[in-house]
Design a protein around this motif. Sequence first.
Motif, PDB file in Angstrom:
ATOM      1  N   LEU A 181       0.844  -1.192   0.000  1.00 27.16           N
ATOM      2  CA  LEU A 181       0.000   0.000   0.000  1.00 27.16           C
ATOM      3  C   LEU A 181       0.875   1.236   0.000  1.00 27.16           C
ATOM      4  N   VAL A 182       0.717   2.078  -1.014  1.00 31.81           N
ATOM      5  CA  VAL A 182       1.440   3.346  -1.080  1.00 31.81           C
ATOM      6  C   VAL A 182       0.417   4.463  -0.891  1.00 31.81           C
ATOM      7  N   VAL A 183       0.510   5.161   0.221  1.00 28.01           N
ATOM      8  CA  VAL A 183      -0.430   6.236   0.518  1.00 28.01           C
ATOM      9  C   VAL A 183       0.170   7.543   0.016  1.00 28.01           C
ATOM     10  N   ASN A 184      -0.446   8.105  -0.989  1.00 25.98           N
ATOM     11  CA  ASN A 184       0.098   9.292  -1.640  1.00 25.98           C
ATOM     12  C   ASN A 184      -0.953  10.395  -1.711  1.00 25.98           C
ATOM     13  N   ALA A 185      -1.798  10.454  -0.686  1.00 30.22           N
ATOM     14  CA  ALA A 185      -2.918  11.396  -0.704  1.00 30.22           C
ATOM     15  C   ALA A 185      -2.454  12.806  -0.349  1.00 30.22           C
ATOM     16  N   THR A 186      -2.627  13.726  -1.272  1.00 29.98           N
ATOM     17  CA  THR A 186      -2.255  15.113  -1.047  1.00 29.98           C
ATOM     18  C   THR A 186      -3.337  16.014  -1.602  1.00 29.98           C
ATOM     19  N   GLY A 187      -3.871  16.879  -0.774  1.00 30.09           N
ATOM     20  CA  GLY A 187      -4.885  17.812  -1.219  1.00 30.09           C
ATOM     21  C   GLY A 187      -4.303  19.193  -1.446  1.00 30.09           C
ATOM     22  N   PRO A 188      -5.153  20.179  -1.682  1.00 31.11           N
ATOM     23  CA  PRO A 188      -4.678  21.554  -1.868  1.00 31.11           C
ATOM     24  C   PRO A 188      -3.913  22.044  -0.644  1.00 31.11           C
ATOM     25  N   GLN A 189      -2.841  22.770  -0.875  1.00 31.25           N
ATOM     26  CA  GLN A 189      -2.029  23.306   0.219  1.00 31.25           C
ATOM     27  C   GLN A 189      -1.822  24.809   0.012  1.00 31.25           C
ATOM     28  N   PRO A 190      -2.887  25.579   0.127  1.00 32.75           N
ATOM     29  CA  PRO A 190      -2.769  27.022  -0.110  1.00 32.75           C
ATOM     30  C   PRO A 190      -1.979  27.696   1.001  1.00 32.75           C
TER      31      PRO A 190
ATOM     32  N   GLU B  31      -1.997  34.753  10.907  1.00 31.91           N
ATOM     33  CA  GLU B  31      -3.095  35.502  11.520  1.00 31.91           C
ATOM     34  C   GLU B  31      -4.448  35.171  10.895  1.00 31.91           C
ATOM     35  N   GLU B  32      -4.426  34.500   9.742  1.00 25.57           N
ATOM     36  CA  GLU B  32      -5.657  34.112   9.073  1.00 25.57           C
ATOM     37  C   GLU B  32      -5.933  32.613   9.183  1.00 25.57           C
ATOM     38  N   LEU B  33      -5.022  31.879   9.820  1.00 25.87           N
ATOM     39  CA  LEU B  33      -5.144  30.426   9.928  1.00 25.87           C
ATOM     40  C   LEU B  33      -6.327  30.043  10.805  1.00 25.87           C
ATOM     41  N   THR B  34      -7.123  29.104  10.336  1.00 25.20           N
ATOM     42  CA  THR B  34      -8.284  28.637  11.091  1.00 25.20           C
ATOM     43  C   THR B  34      -8.131  27.159  11.431  1.00 25.20           C
ATOM     44  N   TRP B  35      -8.945  26.694  12.354  1.00 23.28           N
ATOM     45  CA  TRP B  35      -8.933  25.280  12.710  1.00 23.28           C
ATOM     46  C   TRP B  35      -9.336  24.428  11.508  1.00 23.28           C
ATOM     47  N   GLN B  36     -10.223  24.939  10.684  1.00 28.40           N
ATOM     48  CA  GLN B  36     -10.632  24.202   9.496  1.00 28.40           C
ATOM     49  C   GLN B  36      -9.460  23.988   8.553  1.00 28.40           C
ATOM     50  N   ASP B  37      -8.529  24.957   8.481  1.00 26.34           N
ATOM     51  CA  ASP B  37      -7.332  24.778   7.657  1.00 26.34           C
ATOM     52  C   ASP B  37      -6.541  23.563   8.124  1.00 26.34           C
ATOM     53  N   HIS B  38      -6.432  23.398   9.442  1.00 27.75           N
ATOM     54  CA  HIS B  38      -5.738  22.228   9.988  1.00 27.75           C
ATOM     55  C   HIS B  38      -6.506  20.945   9.659  1.00 27.75           C
ATOM     56  N   LEU B  39      -7.816  20.973   9.831  1.00 23.01           N
ATOM     57  CA  LEU B  39      -8.628  19.786   9.568  1.00 23.01           C
ATOM     58  C   LEU B  39      -8.542  19.365   8.108  1.00 23.01           C
TER      59      LEU B  39
ATOM     60  N   GLN C 151      -6.004  19.550   6.166  1.00 23.72           N
ATOM     61  CA  GLN C 151      -4.754  18.815   5.967  1.00 23.72           C
ATOM     62  C   GLN C 151      -4.798  17.439   6.642  1.00 23.72           C
ATOM     63  N   LEU C 152      -5.428  17.366   7.805  1.00 20.16           N
ATOM     64  CA  LEU C 152      -5.529  16.089   8.515  1.00 20.16           C
ATOM     65  C   LEU C 152      -6.333  15.062   7.714  1.00 20.16           C
ATOM     66  N   LEU C 153      -7.277  15.530   6.899  1.00 20.58           N
ATOM     67  CA  LEU C 153      -8.043  14.615   6.064  1.00 20.58           C
ATOM     68  C   LEU C 153      -7.127  13.769   5.194  1.00 20.58           C
ATOM     69  N   PHE C 154      -6.118  14.399   4.601  1.00 21.55           N
ATOM     70  CA  PHE C 154      -5.232  13.695   3.677  1.00 21.55           C
ATOM     71  C   PHE C 154      -4.082  12.995   4.382  1.00 21.55           C
ATOM     72  N   PHE C 155      -3.516  13.631   5.407  1.00 26.58           N
ATOM     73  CA  PHE C 155      -2.276  13.113   5.984  1.00 26.58           C
ATOM     74  C   PHE C 155      -2.471  12.206   7.193  1.00 26.58           C
ATOM     75  N   VAL C 156      -3.682  12.161   7.760  1.00 25.13           N
ATOM     76  CA  VAL C 156      -3.947  11.272   8.892  1.00 25.13           C
ATOM     77  C   VAL C 156      -5.172  10.393   8.630  1.00 25.13           C
ATOM     78  N   LYS C 157      -6.301  11.005   8.273  1.00 22.22           N
ATOM     79  CA  LYS C 157      -7.518  10.211   8.057  1.00 22.22           C
ATOM     80  C   LYS C 157      -7.355   9.242   6.898  1.00 22.22           C
ATOM     81  N   SER C 158      -6.873   9.729   5.759  1.00 20.09           N
ATOM     82  CA  SER C 158      -6.745   8.879   4.586  1.00 20.09           C
ATOM     83  C   SER C 158      -5.824   7.673   4.822  1.00 20.09           C
ATOM     84  N   PRO C 159      -4.605   7.860   5.380  1.00 14.69           N
ATOM     85  CA  PRO C 159      -3.771   6.682   5.651  1.00 14.69           C
ATOM     86  C   PRO C 159      -4.434   5.693   6.597  1.00 14.69           C
TER      87      PRO C 159
END
Length: 221
Positions: free
Chosen positions: A87-96, A101-109, A111-119
């Motif tokens: 199994l090769v996990v290569n899931a990468t989503g948009p990384q704007p 000062e504009e970072l939100t919790w949703q921005d973190h979530l 990224q977690l979708l691809f780098f933690v949930k998907s694997p």
Amino acid sequence: MRRACNWAAEPERPRGLGAVIARRLAADGLAVAVNYRSDRAGAEKVVAEIQAEGGAAEAFAGDVTDEGQTADLVARAATRLGPSEVLVVNATGPQPPVAVEELTWQDHLDQLLFFVKSPTLLVQAVLPGMSAYIAAKAAQHAMTQTWARELGPYGITVNVVAPGWIPVERHAGVDEADYLAEVPLGRMGTPADVAATVSFLASDGGAFVTGQRVTVNGGHA
């Protein structure tokens, strides 16, 4: 013939690192399941390239950040190609780029979708039918070490391949000079460099390597 699953949950299609890794594993004699989310034509292009070189591959649609779709596509791939061995996990989503000062919790979530949930979803889906190895790109080395300890008794290896900056299609026009100046080996890495590392970890030669973070960056700090 050995089977491999190369699940690539990029925004549209398997490309860049995912496409090169898929081709390399197919050249190594593995039947490769190439995943895509929306661009069927793009995935089938990778499959056609593999088949033209005498390899075996099929394209499978599915969003690997969705639990139901992940289980379904793994089942479909198993039916067509047999149980997964790699199994090769290569899931990468948009990384704007986002200013702090504009970072939100949703921005973190996002990224977690691809780098933690998907694997996690993929490992859980393929694990029942696995008989050899896992080569998993996970977000956290600690997670890899935990899985390596837990799955080691079953003969399953778990490693992270951590590329440096490897220019692919989406980096077209980006100036490489500053980064290149800090690479001790004096050149930019290529997708083939990463694919070769994945190939080793998925091979019998890498069977005693587990719980490791293998950096492929030419010595870049």
